[in-house]
Enzyme design. Structure first.
Site, PDB file in Angstrom:
ATOM      1  N   PRO A 114       0.829  -1.209   0.000  1.00  0.00           N
ATOM      2  CG  PRO A 114       0.144  -0.888   2.204  1.00  0.00           C
ATOM      3  CD  PRO A 114       0.913  -1.838   1.324  1.00  0.00           C
ATOM      4  CB  CYS A 168       2.152  31.123 -16.880  1.00  0.00           C
ATOM      5  SG  CYS A 168       2.707  32.522 -15.913  1.00  0.00           S
TER       6      CYS A 168
HETATM    7  C1  LIG Z   1       2.132   2.419  -7.177  1.00  0.00           C
HETATM    8  C2  LIG Z   1       2.286   1.031  -6.792  1.00  0.00           C
HETATM    9  C3  LIG Z   1       1.860   0.602  -5.525  1.00  0.00           C
HETATM   10  C4  LIG Z   1       1.158   1.493  -4.553  1.00  0.00           C
HETATM   11  O1  LIG Z   1      -0.124   1.855  -5.011  1.00  0.00           O
HETATM   12  P1  LIG Z   1      -1.140   2.610  -4.044  1.00  0.00           P
HETATM   13  O2  LIG Z   1      -2.328   2.811  -4.897  1.00  0.00           O
HETATM   14  O3  LIG Z   1      -0.512   3.880  -3.630  1.00  0.00           O
HETATM   15  O4  LIG Z   1      -1.412   1.713  -2.892  1.00  0.00           O
HETATM   16  C5  LIG Z   1       2.092  -0.714  -5.177  1.00  0.00           C
HETATM   17  N1  LIG Z   1       2.713  -1.571  -6.033  1.00  0.00           N
HETATM   18  C6  LIG Z   1       3.134  -1.193  -7.253  1.00  0.00           C
HETATM   19  C7  LIG Z   1       3.805  -2.165  -8.129  1.00  0.00           C
HETATM   20  C8  LIG Z   1       2.943   0.118  -7.670  1.00  0.00           C
HETATM   21  O5  LIG Z   1       3.335   0.480  -8.892  1.00  0.00           O
END
Ligand SMILES: *Cc1c(COP(=O)(O)O)cnc(C)c1O
Length: 421
Positions: free
Chosen positions: A276, A344
């Site tokens: 997460p 801008c």
């Molecule tokens: C961006 C990403 C996450 C985190 O995603 P959230 O929506 O911020 O929880 C986890 N794993 C991978 C591979 C990602 O690219």
């Protein structure tokens, strides 16, 4: 629970009034609640308790050292997507054996550094990358632990720019080719296959698409198992959403999320990784900005604030909705404002036709839920230096990143000798 509350008409974060912070730190700046970051982590951890799991915070959401340290102290691992993020995570005290390395374009020197550190696993996104990791690992005389990211071709109801798990996205290996790719990986001399990885998108508030995705993971696990390929880790990705707009968003049902994991995957006795980003930090931070001018018209009223799209890109990039509130609780009548920055570009707009109590030059506002994909996405367009970040814990606050100095920013440029005088 939110730590952002009005006390005696002043918006506070934990025990600190935002107006107090703004006395010593010029606006705009980001401010985060350490307690909320901790609580978000602990609440997810307790939600997953009794499941063999590791939470690897997606560093790209907020890579400040103080934020990473706060999470690392609670046992968090890290999901990184670049050498820079890997170094940040290690520097903040995340042990290498809790780091997973994702991303579609890992370069050889990044792979080599990660191998030398002994990270938990590479999440591999293509056959070409697989061969490259194998080659680098042979050169380093190491074996690389990998998971293969599969693209489950599951649609998610979120913004097109943050959906990642459908066939037209650049991410992962197509489900049809997954099995062959695992077999190929298993035959490469310096690759140790240990996991299946899936990440279907971001800001997911309806958890049902996870069920379809995890079903595909389960199918694949069984096919691999039949071929004698031993999968120990199921990396379930991130993507859990938050409530940006109480009138329209719901929070993901976390009991159901857990249930889906148990229903679809628990028979395999694997370790789960979750990655997460947004759900751990988004609601823990806000962007504090001062009204420079109000500009009242016949059609529209504008509030021109001192934060801009370079400081906070989500509204211009994703049409993202963010609540905006005055720092001083007010009894003045409401007005409808377009809230814009000084850059801008017409896209430098934080909100359109937003009802707020009348505000004027010098008043402070906060843009809420900026603790993920905020500071990390900022730039210096219009030669605006990167802004400060502040962390609050109980009654204390500290600058956790200094505002960039304008001279330092300008002096990054170099004059070729034919222009030097
Ligand atoms: C961006 C990403 C996450 C985190 O995603 P959230 O929506 O911020 O929880 C986890 N794993 C991978 C591979 C990602 O690219």
């Amino acid at each position: 629970m939110s730590e952002f509350k009005y006390k005696s008409s002043q918006l506070h974060i934990e025990g600190v009034a935002i107006s107090t912070i703004s006395k010593s730190i010029p606006t705009p700046f980001y401010v985060y609640s350490a307690t909320m970051i901790e609580n978000n982590f602990l609440s997810l951890q307790s939600r997953l308790s009794d499941l063999n799991h590791l939470i690897c915070f997606a560093v790209k959401a907020n890579s400040n050292q103080a934020v990473l340290r706060t999470l690392a102290a609670l046992g968090s691992g890290a999901d990184v997507v670049s050498l820079g993020e890997l170094k940040r995570a290690l520097h903040a005290g995340v042990p290498p054996h809790k780091v997973v390395f994702s991303g579609v374009g890992k370069k050889a020197h990044e792979i080599e550094y990660a191998l030398e550190q002994g990270i938990l696993q590479f999440n591999v996104e293509s056959v070409a990358e697989l061969h490259n990791i194998n080659k680098v690992a042979i050169k380093c005389n190491k074996s690389a632990n990998i998971a293969i990211r599969i693209n489950p071709d599951v649609a998610v109801d979120t913004h097109a720019k943050i959906t990642t798990g459908t066939a037209e996205n650049k991410f992962g290996i197509g489900y049809e080719q997954a099995l062959d790719t695992f077999v190929l990986a298993d035959n490469l001399p310096a690759i140790t296959v240990q996991g299946i990885h899936v990440h279907i998108g971001s800001q997911i508030t309806d958890v049902t698409p996870f069920k379809a995705a995890f079903k595909r993971v389960a199918d694949l696990y069984k096919q691999l198992n039949a071929l004698g390929i031993d999968i120990k880790v199921l990396d379930l990705g991130g993507g859990l959403g938050i409530c940006y707009d109480p009138e329209n968003d719901s929070l993901p049902d976390m009991a159901e999320y857990r249930q889906i994991i148990e229903d679809e995957l628990s028979e395999f006795n694997c370790q789960y990784i979750v990655e997460p980003g947004r759900s751990l930090t988004a609601d823990t931070g806000c962007l504090v900005s001062e009204v420079i001018y109000d500009k009242l018209g016949t059609d529209r009223n504008f509030l021109i604030v001192d934060a801009a799209m370079n400081d906070f890109a989500r509204p211009s990039l994703y049409d993202a909705y963010h609540r905006i509130s005055p720092v001083l609780e007010s009894t003045k009548p409401n007005k409808k404002y377009d809230i814009v920055g000084p850059v801008c570009e017409s896209g430098d707009t934080f909100a359109v036709a937003r009802e707020l109590p009348e505000l004027e030059s010098g008043d402070l506002v906060v843009i809420q839920d900026c603790g993920a994909y905020g500071a990390v996405m900022s730039g210096t367009y219009n030669t605006r230096p990167l802004i400060a970040e502040v962390m609050v814990k109980n009654d204390a606050f500290a600058v956790i990143r200094k505002r960039q100095n304008l001279d330092d920013l300008i002096n990054l440029d170099q004059i070729p000798n034919w222009l030097a005088s």
